[in-house]
Design an enzyme around this catalytic site. Structure first.
Site, PDB file in Angstrom:
ATOM      1  N   HIS A 121       0.800  -1.214   0.000  1.00  0.00           N
ATOM      2  CA  HIS A 121       0.000   0.000   0.000  1.00  0.00           C
ATOM      3  C   HIS A 121       0.835   1.267   0.000  1.00  0.00           C
ATOM      4  O   HIS A 121       0.355   2.319   0.412  1.00  0.00           O
ATOM      5  CB  HIS A 121      -0.956  -0.019   1.209  1.00  0.00           C
ATOM      6  N   CYS A 156       2.861  22.390  -7.127  1.00  0.00           N
ATOM      7  CA  CYS A 156       3.875  22.726  -8.133  1.00  0.00           C
ATOM      8  C   CYS A 156       3.796  24.216  -8.465  1.00  0.00           C
ATOM      9  O   CYS A 156       2.713  24.747  -8.761  1.00  0.00           O
ATOM     10  CB  CYS A 156       3.630  21.897  -9.403  1.00  0.00           C
ATOM     11  N   THR A 197      -3.539  -8.129  11.390  1.00  0.00           N
ATOM     12  CA  THR A 197      -4.450  -7.590  10.394  1.00  0.00           C
ATOM     13  C   THR A 197      -5.858  -8.130  10.619  1.00  0.00           C
ATOM     14  O   THR A 197      -6.040  -9.287  10.952  1.00  0.00           O
ATOM     15  CB  THR A 197      -3.992  -7.892   8.949  1.00  0.00           C
ATOM     16  N   PRO A 223      -4.461 -10.457  18.862  1.00  0.00           N
ATOM     17  CA  PRO A 223      -5.137 -10.565  20.162  1.00  0.00           C
ATOM     18  C   PRO A 223      -6.661 -10.671  20.056  1.00  0.00           C
ATOM     19  O   PRO A 223      -7.329 -11.001  21.026  1.00  0.00           O
ATOM     20  CB  PRO A 223      -4.730  -9.270  20.882  1.00  0.00           C
TER      21      PRO A 223
HETATM   22  C1  BV8 Z   1      -8.301  -2.106  -5.234  1.00  0.00           C
HETATM   23  C2  BV8 Z   1      -2.999   2.885   2.589  1.00  0.00           C
HETATM   24  C3  BV8 Z   1      -8.981  -2.184  -7.497  1.00  0.00           C
HETATM   25  C4  BV8 Z   1      -3.658   4.206   2.868  1.00  0.00           C
HETATM   26  C5  BV8 Z   1      -4.803   1.249   2.656  1.00  0.00           C
HETATM   27  C6  BV8 Z   1     -11.971  -7.435  -3.553  1.00  0.00           C
HETATM   28  C7  BV8 Z   1     -10.845  -7.389  -4.367  1.00  0.00           C
HETATM   29  C8  BV8 Z   1     -10.199  -6.185  -4.624  1.00  0.00           C
HETATM   30  C9  BV8 Z   1     -10.659  -5.008  -4.042  1.00  0.00           C
HETATM   31  C10 BV8 Z   1     -11.769  -5.040  -3.230  1.00  0.00           C
HETATM   32  C11 BV8 Z   1     -12.426  -6.244  -2.989  1.00  0.00           C
HETATM   33  N1  BV8 Z   1     -13.460  -5.975  -2.163  1.00  0.00           N
HETATM   34  C12 BV8 Z   1     -13.470  -4.654  -1.888  1.00  0.00           C
HETATM   35  C13 BV8 Z   1     -12.470  -4.059  -2.530  1.00  0.00           C
HETATM   36  C14 BV8 Z   1     -12.174  -2.635  -2.490  1.00  0.00           C
HETATM   37  C15 BV8 Z   1     -11.221  -2.254  -1.368  1.00  0.00           C
HETATM   38  C16 BV8 Z   1     -11.458  -2.991  -0.094  1.00  0.00           C
HETATM   39  O1  BV8 Z   1     -10.796  -3.977   0.195  1.00  0.00           O
HETATM   40  N2  BV8 Z   1     -12.399  -2.497   0.699  1.00  0.00           N
HETATM   41  C17 BV8 Z   1     -12.665  -3.109   1.978  1.00  0.00           C
HETATM   42  C18 BV8 Z   1     -12.945  -2.026   3.006  1.00  0.00           C
HETATM   43  C19 BV8 Z   1     -13.837  -4.043   1.804  1.00  0.00           C
HETATM   44  N3  BV8 Z   1      -9.857  -2.445  -1.809  1.00  0.00           N
HETATM   45  C20 BV8 Z   1      -9.263  -1.452  -2.481  1.00  0.00           C
HETATM   46  O2  BV8 Z   1      -9.814  -0.406  -2.769  1.00  0.00           O
HETATM   47  C21 BV8 Z   1      -7.834  -1.691  -2.927  1.00  0.00           C
HETATM   48  N4  BV8 Z   1      -7.754  -1.341  -4.314  1.00  0.00           N
HETATM   49  O3  BV8 Z   1      -8.738  -3.185  -5.038  1.00  0.00           O
HETATM   50  O4  BV8 Z   1      -8.315  -1.493  -6.461  1.00  0.00           O
HETATM   51  C22 BV8 Z   1      -8.501  -1.593  -8.749  1.00  0.00           C
HETATM   52  C23 BV8 Z   1      -7.884  -2.435  -9.680  1.00  0.00           C
HETATM   53  C24 BV8 Z   1      -7.460  -1.890 -10.862  1.00  0.00           C
HETATM   54  C25 BV8 Z   1      -7.604  -0.520 -11.121  1.00  0.00           C
HETATM   55  C26 BV8 Z   1      -8.191   0.314 -10.170  1.00  0.00           C
HETATM   56  C27 BV8 Z   1      -8.651  -0.230  -8.975  1.00  0.00           C
HETATM   57  C28 BV8 Z   1      -6.873  -0.773  -2.194  1.00  0.00           C
HETATM   58  C29 BV8 Z   1      -6.830  -1.095  -0.752  1.00  0.00           C
HETATM   59  C30 BV8 Z   1      -5.690  -0.312  -0.078  1.00  0.00           C
HETATM   60  C31 BV8 Z   1      -6.246   0.853   0.701  1.00  0.00           C
HETATM   61  N5  BV8 Z   1      -5.148   1.520   1.429  1.00  0.00           N
HETATM   62  N6  BV8 Z   1      -3.737   1.822   3.250  1.00  0.00           N
HETATM   63  C32 BV8 Z   1      -3.513   4.637   4.288  1.00  0.00           C
HETATM   64  O5  BV8 Z   1      -2.887   3.902   5.091  1.00  0.00           O
HETATM   65  O6  BV8 Z   1      -4.018   5.724   4.617  1.00  0.00           O
HETATM   66  S1  BV8 Z   1      -5.673   0.103   3.502  1.00  0.00           S
HETATM   67  C33 BV8 Z   1      -5.381   0.315   5.149  1.00  0.00           C
HETATM   68  O7  BV8 Z   1      -6.455  -0.310   5.800  1.00  0.00           O
HETATM   69  C34 BV8 Z   1      -4.170  -0.398   5.660  1.00  0.00           C
HETATM   70  O8  BV8 Z   1      -3.095  -0.331   4.774  1.00  0.00           O
HETATM   71  C35 BV8 Z   1      -4.637  -1.805   5.859  1.00  0.00           C
HETATM   72  O9  BV8 Z   1      -4.519  -2.548   4.699  1.00  0.00           O
HETATM   73  C36 BV8 Z   1      -6.090  -1.608   6.118  1.00  0.00           C
HETATM   74  C37 BV8 Z   1      -6.365  -1.766   7.582  1.00  0.00           C
HETATM   75  O10 BV8 Z   1      -6.309  -3.103   7.810  1.00  0.00           O
HETATM   76  P1  BV8 Z   1      -5.386  -3.663   8.978  1.00  0.00           P
HETATM   77  O11 BV8 Z   1      -3.978  -3.455   8.638  1.00  0.00           O
HETATM   78  O12 BV8 Z   1      -5.856  -5.024   9.203  1.00  0.00           O
HETATM   79  O13 BV8 Z   1      -5.682  -2.741  10.220  1.00  0.00           O
HETATM   80  P2  BV8 Z   1      -6.993  -2.728  11.112  1.00  0.00           P
HETATM   81  O14 BV8 Z   1      -6.946  -1.476  11.895  1.00  0.00           O
HETATM   82  O15 BV8 Z   1      -8.178  -3.055  10.275  1.00  0.00           O
HETATM   83  O16 BV8 Z   1      -6.789  -3.979  12.078  1.00  0.00           O
HETATM   84  C38 BV8 Z   1      -5.703  -3.994  12.977  1.00  0.00           C
HETATM   85  C39 BV8 Z   1      -5.595  -5.419  13.465  1.00  0.00           C
HETATM   86  O17 BV8 Z   1      -4.484  -5.501  14.350  1.00  0.00           O
HETATM   87  C40 BV8 Z   1      -6.810  -5.886  14.251  1.00  0.00           C
HETATM   88  O18 BV8 Z   1      -7.153  -7.184  13.845  1.00  0.00           O
HETATM   89  C41 BV8 Z   1      -6.313  -5.901  15.694  1.00  0.00           C
HETATM   90  O19 BV8 Z   1      -6.939  -6.897  16.452  1.00  0.00           O
HETATM   91  C42 BV8 Z   1      -4.861  -6.214  15.499  1.00  0.00           C
HETATM   92  N7  BV8 Z   1      -3.968  -5.780  16.569  1.00  0.00           N
HETATM   93  C43 BV8 Z   1      -4.094  -4.700  17.380  1.00  0.00           C
HETATM   94  N8  BV8 Z   1      -3.009  -4.633  18.201  1.00  0.00           N
HETATM   95  C44 BV8 Z   1      -2.196  -5.685  17.882  1.00  0.00           C
HETATM   96  C45 BV8 Z   1      -2.802  -6.410  16.846  1.00  0.00           C
HETATM   97  N9  BV8 Z   1      -2.234  -7.500  16.308  1.00  0.00           N
HETATM   98  C46 BV8 Z   1      -1.054  -7.900  16.799  1.00  0.00           C
HETATM   99  N10 BV8 Z   1      -0.408  -7.253  17.793  1.00  0.00           N
HETATM  100  C47 BV8 Z   1      -0.952  -6.152  18.359  1.00  0.00           C
HETATM  101  N11 BV8 Z   1      -0.320  -5.499  19.352  1.00  0.00           N
END
Ligand code: BV8
Length: 251
Positions: A121, A156, A197, A223
Site C-alpha cells: 500500500h 507545483c 491484520t 489478540p
Molecule cells: C483495489 C494505505 C482495485 C492508505 C490502505 C476485492 C478485491 C479487490 C478489491 C476489493 C475487494 N473488495 C473490496 C475491494 C475494495 C477495497 C477494499 O478492500 N475495501 C474493503 C474495506 C472491503 N480495496 C481497495 O480499494 C484496494 N484497491 O482493489 O483497487 C482496482 C484495480 C485496478 C484498477 C483500479 C482499482 C486498495 C486497498 C488499499 C487501501 N489503502 N492503506 C492509508 O494507510 O491511509 S488500507 C489500510 O487499511 C491499511 O493499509 C490496511 O490494509 C487496512 C487496515 O487493515 P489492517 O492493517 O488489518 O488494520 P486494522 O486497523 O483493520 O486492524 C488492525 C488489526 O491488528 C486488528 O485485527 C487488531 O486486532 C490487530 N492488533 C491490534 N493490536 C495488535 C494487533 N495484532 C497484533 N499485535 C498487536 N499489538
C-alpha cells in the site's frame, strides 16, 4: 487446551519458505495507531475509508494532507518493536527463507532490518503528484514532487499540481511489483504468518487464502478475532511483540 506455540515453532523450523503478511497491528506496540483507530482528535468524526481516497483528498486536500502529515510524524517518533526485530533477526539468520509482505505504510519493518519488504500500500514517506505532470505529455521529465512549493498540501509552482501521499488509496490499484511478489510468495511458501491484520482489505486479505490453497499452513497472530481465523491452521491469541520473539527466536 495444549499450548500451540511449540507446534508452530516446529513448523517455522521445518518451513522451506515463510511468508509473513502484516497489518496495522504489527505496529501497534510501537505506538502507531491501527488503521481503524488511526482517527483521533480532529479526524475522529471521519471514516478512514473516506479520508484514504482520491475523492476524499480532492474534496479537502488540507484535511487529508494534515492527517497524513500527523501520521508521518507519529511514525518518525516511533521505534520498531520486538515483533519487528524478531522478524528481521530470523530473516537475517535464514537467508532467502522469509518474505515480509506488509499492508502498512510505515517504515518500521525496514528500520528493524527486514530486507526486500513488499509494501502493498505504498509509503507515508513517498510523495507523488495528484495529477499527471503536464511535462510528461510534452515528452519532458516530470517535475519532482519533492521540489514543490511548501504548503498543506505542497503544490507545483509551475502548474499548481498538488502533492499527494505516495500511498495506495481505496479504489486505487496496488503497485504491480509488490503485489506480484506477494502473490508469488503466498503461492510458494510452506508457512504463512498473518500478523496484526483484521483481514478486511483486499486484495491483501486474499493472500492467506492463496497460501492455503497452495498447500501452506496458515497461522494467525492477533489478540482479537479476525476475518481470517476461519482459514487458519492455528490462531495464536496474542500480540506481535509478545508472540513473534517466542516463535522465532531461539531461547
Ligand atoms: C483495489 C494505505 C482495485 C492508505 C490502505 C476485492 C478485491 C479487490 C478489491 C476489493 C475487494 N473488495 C473490496 C475491494 C475494495 C477495497 C477494499 O478492500 N475495501 C474493503 C474495506 C472491503 N480495496 C481497495 O480499494 C484496494 N484497491 O482493489 O483497487 C482496482 C484495480 C485496478 C484498477 C483500479 C482499482 C486498495 C486497498 C488499499 C487501501 N489503502 N492503506 C492509508 O494507510 O491511509 S488500507 C489500510 O487499511 C491499511 O493499509 C490496511 O490494509 C487496512 C487496515 O487493515 P489492517 O492493517 O488489518 O488494520 P486494522 O486497523 O483493520 O486492524 C488492525 C488489526 O491488528 C486488528 O485485527 C487488531 O486486532 C490487530 N492488533 C491490534 N493490536 C495488535 C494487533 N495484532 C497484533 N499485535 C498487536 N499489538
Amino acid at each position: 487446551m495444549t499450548d500451540p506455540l511449540p507446534e508452530v515453532r516446529a513448523w517455522v523450523e521445518a518451513a522451506g519458505q515463510v511468508c509473513v503478511l502484516t497489518g496495522a497491528g504489527m505496529s501497534a506496540e510501537s505506538g502507531v495507531p491501527t488503521f481503524r483507530d488511526a482517527l483521533s482528535g480532529l479526524w475522529a468524526r471521519y471514516d478512514p475509508q473516506e479520508l484514504a481516497t482520491e475523492a476524499g483528498f480532492r474534496s479537502d486536500p488540507q484535511l487529508v494532507w494534515d492527517w497524513y502529515a500527523s501520521r508521518r510524524e507519529g511514525v518518525r517518533a516511533a521505534e520498531p518493536n520486538a515483533g519487528h526485530m524478531a522478524l528481521a533477526r530470523w530473516q537475517a539468520a535464514h537467508p532467502g527463507r522469509m518474505t515480509v509482505v506488509t499492508q502498512n505504510v510505515d517504515d518500521l519493518h525496514q528500520r528493524a532490518g527486514s530486507t526486500e519488504v513488499l509494501c502493498l500500500h505504498g509509503s507515508l514517506f513517498v510523495d507523488a503528484w495528484l495529477d499527471p505532470c503536464p511535462r510528461l505529455a510534452r515528452g519532458e521529465l516530470a517535475c519532482d514532487p519533492r521540489r514543490a512549493a511548501p504548503g498543506r498540501p505542497p503544490r507545483c509552482e509551475a502548474c499548481g499540481n498538488l502533492v499527494r501521499p505516495g500511498v495506495v488509496w481505496f479504489g486505487e490499484a496496488l503497485p504491480w511489483n509488490p503485489l506480484d511478489g506477494a502473490q508469488r510468495a503466498a503461492r510458494h511458501c510452506t508457512l504463512m504468518l498473518v500478523v496484526g491484520t483484521s483481514g478486511m482489505v483486499y486484495p491483501a486479505a486474499g493472500l492467506p487464502g492463496v497460501a492455503k490453497h497452495c498447500g501452506a499452513r496458515v497461522v494467525v497472530i492477533n489478540p482479537h478475532p479476525t476475518e481470517l481465523d476461519g482459514l487458519a491452521d492455528v490462531v495464536l491469541r496474542g500480540t506481535a511483540a509478545q508472540l513473534l520473539p517466542q516463535l522465532l527466536l531461539t531461547p
